[in-house]
Design a protein around this motif. Sequence first.
Motif, PDB file in Angstrom:
ATOM      1  N   ALA A 192     -36.222 -32.687-128.232  1.00  0.00           N
ATOM      2  CA  ALA A 192     -37.384 -33.105-127.446  1.00  0.00           C
ATOM      3  C   ALA A 192     -37.424 -32.280-126.164  1.00  0.00           C
ATOM      4  O   ALA A 192     -36.537 -32.388-125.321  1.00  0.00           O
ATOM      5  N   VAL A 193     -38.446 -31.442-126.033  1.00  0.00           N
ATOM      6  CA  VAL A 193     -38.539 -30.525-124.893  1.00  0.00           C
ATOM      7  C   VAL A 193     -39.832 -30.797-124.127  1.00  0.00           C
ATOM      8  O   VAL A 193     -40.929 -30.551-124.622  1.00  0.00           O
ATOM      9  N   SER A 194     -39.681 -31.324-122.923  1.00  0.00           N
ATOM     10  CA  SER A 194     -40.849 -31.568-122.077  1.00  0.00           C
ATOM     11  C   SER A 194     -41.282 -30.294-121.366  1.00  0.00           C
ATOM     12  O   SER A 194     -42.422 -30.173-120.932  1.00  0.00           O
ATOM     13  N   GLY A 195     -40.333 -29.361-121.247  1.00  0.00           N
ATOM     14  CA  GLY A 195     -40.568 -28.154-120.463  1.00  0.00           C
ATOM     15  C   GLY A 195     -39.865 -28.217-119.118  1.00  0.00           C
ATOM     16  O   GLY A 195     -39.793 -27.230-118.393  1.00  0.00           O
ATOM     17  N   GLY A 196     -39.337 -29.411-118.783  1.00  0.00           N
ATOM     18  CA  GLY A 196     -38.635 -29.592-117.527  1.00  0.00           C
ATOM     19  C   GLY A 196     -37.206 -29.076-117.571  1.00  0.00           C
ATOM     20  O   GLY A 196     -36.718 -28.611-118.608  1.00  0.00           O
ATOM     21  N   LEU A 251     -31.826 -27.246-124.561  1.00  0.00           N
ATOM     22  CA  LEU A 251     -32.164 -26.334-125.654  1.00  0.00           C
ATOM     23  C   LEU A 251     -31.358 -25.046-125.554  1.00  0.00           C
ATOM     24  O   LEU A 251     -30.862 -24.524-126.557  1.00  0.00           O
ATOM     25  N   HIS A 252     -31.201 -24.528-124.331  1.00  0.00           N
ATOM     26  CA  HIS A 252     -30.415 -23.314-124.110  1.00  0.00           C
ATOM     27  C   HIS A 252     -28.964 -23.523-124.534  1.00  0.00           C
ATOM     28  O   HIS A 252     -28.353 -22.667-125.187  1.00  0.00           O
ATOM     29  N   LEU A 253     -28.407 -24.668-124.185  1.00  0.00           N
ATOM     30  CA  LEU A 253     -27.029 -24.989-124.557  1.00  0.00           C
ATOM     31  C   LEU A 253     -26.879 -25.092-126.071  1.00  0.00           C
ATOM     32  O   LEU A 253     -25.887 -24.622-126.639  1.00  0.00           O
ATOM     33  N   PHE A 254     -27.846 -25.700-126.729  1.00  0.00           N
ATOM     34  CA  PHE A 254     -27.803 -25.795-128.187  1.00  0.00           C
ATOM     35  C   PHE A 254     -27.780 -24.410-128.822  1.00  0.00           C
ATOM     36  O   PHE A 254     -27.052 -24.163-129.783  1.00  0.00           O
ATOM     37  N   SER A 258     -29.379 -26.719-137.727  1.00  0.00           N
ATOM     38  CA  SER A 258     -30.729 -26.182-137.548  1.00  0.00           C
ATOM     39  C   SER A 258     -31.407 -26.874-136.374  1.00  0.00           C
ATOM     40  O   SER A 258     -31.144 -28.047-136.089  1.00  0.00           O
ATOM     41  N   LEU A 259     -32.293 -26.136-135.700  1.00  0.00           N
ATOM     42  CA  LEU A 259     -33.002 -26.661-134.542  1.00  0.00           C
ATOM     43  C   LEU A 259     -34.511 -26.531-134.729  1.00  0.00           C
ATOM     44  O   LEU A 259     -35.000 -25.577-135.338  1.00  0.00           O
ATOM     45  N   ALA A 260     -35.230 -27.479-134.180  1.00  0.00           N
ATOM     46  CA  ALA A 260     -36.683 -27.403-134.041  1.00  0.00           C
ATOM     47  C   ALA A 260     -37.026 -28.069-132.713  1.00  0.00           C
ATOM     48  O   ALA A 260     -36.197 -28.761-132.112  1.00  0.00           O
ATOM     49  N   ILE A 261     -38.243 -27.832-132.248  1.00  0.00           N
ATOM     50  CA  ILE A 261     -38.671 -28.338-130.942  1.00  0.00           C
ATOM     51  C   ILE A 261     -39.835 -29.303-131.127  1.00  0.00           C
ATOM     52  O   ILE A 261     -40.698 -29.097-131.991  1.00  0.00           O
ATOM     53  N   ALA A 262     -39.857 -30.351-130.295  1.00  0.00           N
ATOM     54  CA  ALA A 262     -40.989 -31.281-130.295  1.00  0.00           C
ATOM     55  C   ALA A 262     -41.436 -31.512-128.860  1.00  0.00           C
ATOM     56  O   ALA A 262     -40.608 -31.711-127.964  1.00  0.00           O
ATOM     57  N   TYR A 278     -26.435 -24.864-113.770  1.00  0.00           N
ATOM     58  CA  TYR A 278     -26.433 -24.135-115.040  1.00  0.00           C
ATOM     59  C   TYR A 278     -27.715 -23.330-115.199  1.00  0.00           C
ATOM     60  O   TYR A 278     -27.687 -22.160-115.604  1.00  0.00           O
ATOM     61  N   ALA A 279     -28.842 -23.953-114.882  1.00  0.00           N
ATOM     62  CA  ALA A 279     -30.134 -23.261-115.004  1.00  0.00           C
ATOM     63  C   ALA A 279     -30.205 -22.065-114.071  1.00  0.00           C
ATOM     64  O   ALA A 279     -30.726 -20.998-114.439  1.00  0.00           O
ATOM     65  N   GLU A 280     -29.676 -22.224-112.870  1.00  0.00           N
ATOM     66  CA  GLU A 280     -29.678 -21.112-111.907  1.00  0.00           C
ATOM     67  C   GLU A 280     -28.768 -19.990-112.381  1.00  0.00           C
ATOM     68  O   GLU A 280     -29.118 -18.804-112.287  1.00  0.00           O
ATOM     69  N   MET A 281     -27.625 -20.344-112.937  1.00  0.00           N
ATOM     70  CA  MET A 281     -26.673 -19.352-113.415  1.00  0.00           C
ATOM     71  C   MET A 281     -27.267 -18.498-114.530  1.00  0.00           C
ATOM     72  O   MET A 281     -27.042 -17.283-114.593  1.00  0.00           O
ATOM     73  N   HIS A 282     -28.053 -19.129-115.390  1.00  0.00           N
ATOM     74  CA  HIS A 282     -28.625 -18.426-116.551  1.00  0.00           C
ATOM     75  C   HIS A 282     -30.077 -18.027-116.322  1.00  0.00           C
ATOM     76  O   HIS A 282     -30.737 -17.562-117.255  1.00  0.00           O
ATOM     77  N   ASP A 283     -30.560 -18.213-115.090  1.00  0.00           N
ATOM     78  CA  ASP A 283     -31.915 -17.797-114.717  1.00  0.00           C
ATOM     79  C   ASP A 283     -32.950 -18.375-115.679  1.00  0.00           C
ATOM     80  O   ASP A 283     -33.851 -17.662-116.158  1.00  0.00           O
TER      81      ASP A 283
END
Length: 249
Positions: free
Chosen positions: A19-23, A30-33, A44-48, A170-175
Amino acid sequence: KFRRTISQMISSGDRILVAVSGGLDSVAMLHLFNILKRGSLDFSLAIAHLNHLARGVDSNNDADFVRQLGEKLNLETFIEKVDVKRVKHASKTSFQETARNVRYSFLNRALNKWGGNLISLGHNADDQAETLLINMLRGSGLLGLTGSPAKRNHLIRPLHDCFRNEIEGYAEMHDLEYCSDESNQKKYYLRNRIRLEFIPFLESYNPKIKSTLIETSRLLADDETYLQEQVDKLMIQAGDYTQKLGFPM
């Protein structure tokens, strides 16, 4: 923390709808997955993404961002629009409760359509602390103070033990790019007032108040589990006794 938590939740061959809100939280999750997927586990992955149509252009921009993210990662992406405000008026529930119900309904439909078996949600450790305080303020029994488990049935929360500041780092580290929701700063929502005002106030007394609240919630969850186990045993005993007396079950 993510790797340790996820190791207790998923197995090779699982199909995980993220579940990805975009936030921040959901994008980091999602990046960690995707990083974890390069390891030994084969899943397997999918996005909602559900567009609540509640913030006008910003809601549509979030949906476009998630769609582009799915294309970039070459992941099947399910996006649906629902006018939550209209549904709210019809159901006569609060906006947040309505949005939650609509969101889970959509996620379950998307999961079934894709043929997945797990839905991954972006709730973090801060969310757990905030929920405990909300339920305490509103009045709650033991169950309401136990928080959301890291896994319940087909719902998983891999960021369950990660604090918001850790996810931000984490988000800052991976831009990582992500969307910001200005409504998170509006104080007419109780959760926002607790996050922006009450918890900082409590931190002046205990700088580790969030960790303390989470540990309290875990202890209460153990109590709830034990009590429920005892009730189940007594119900079985009562059933056996009723049968011996010849009463119908």
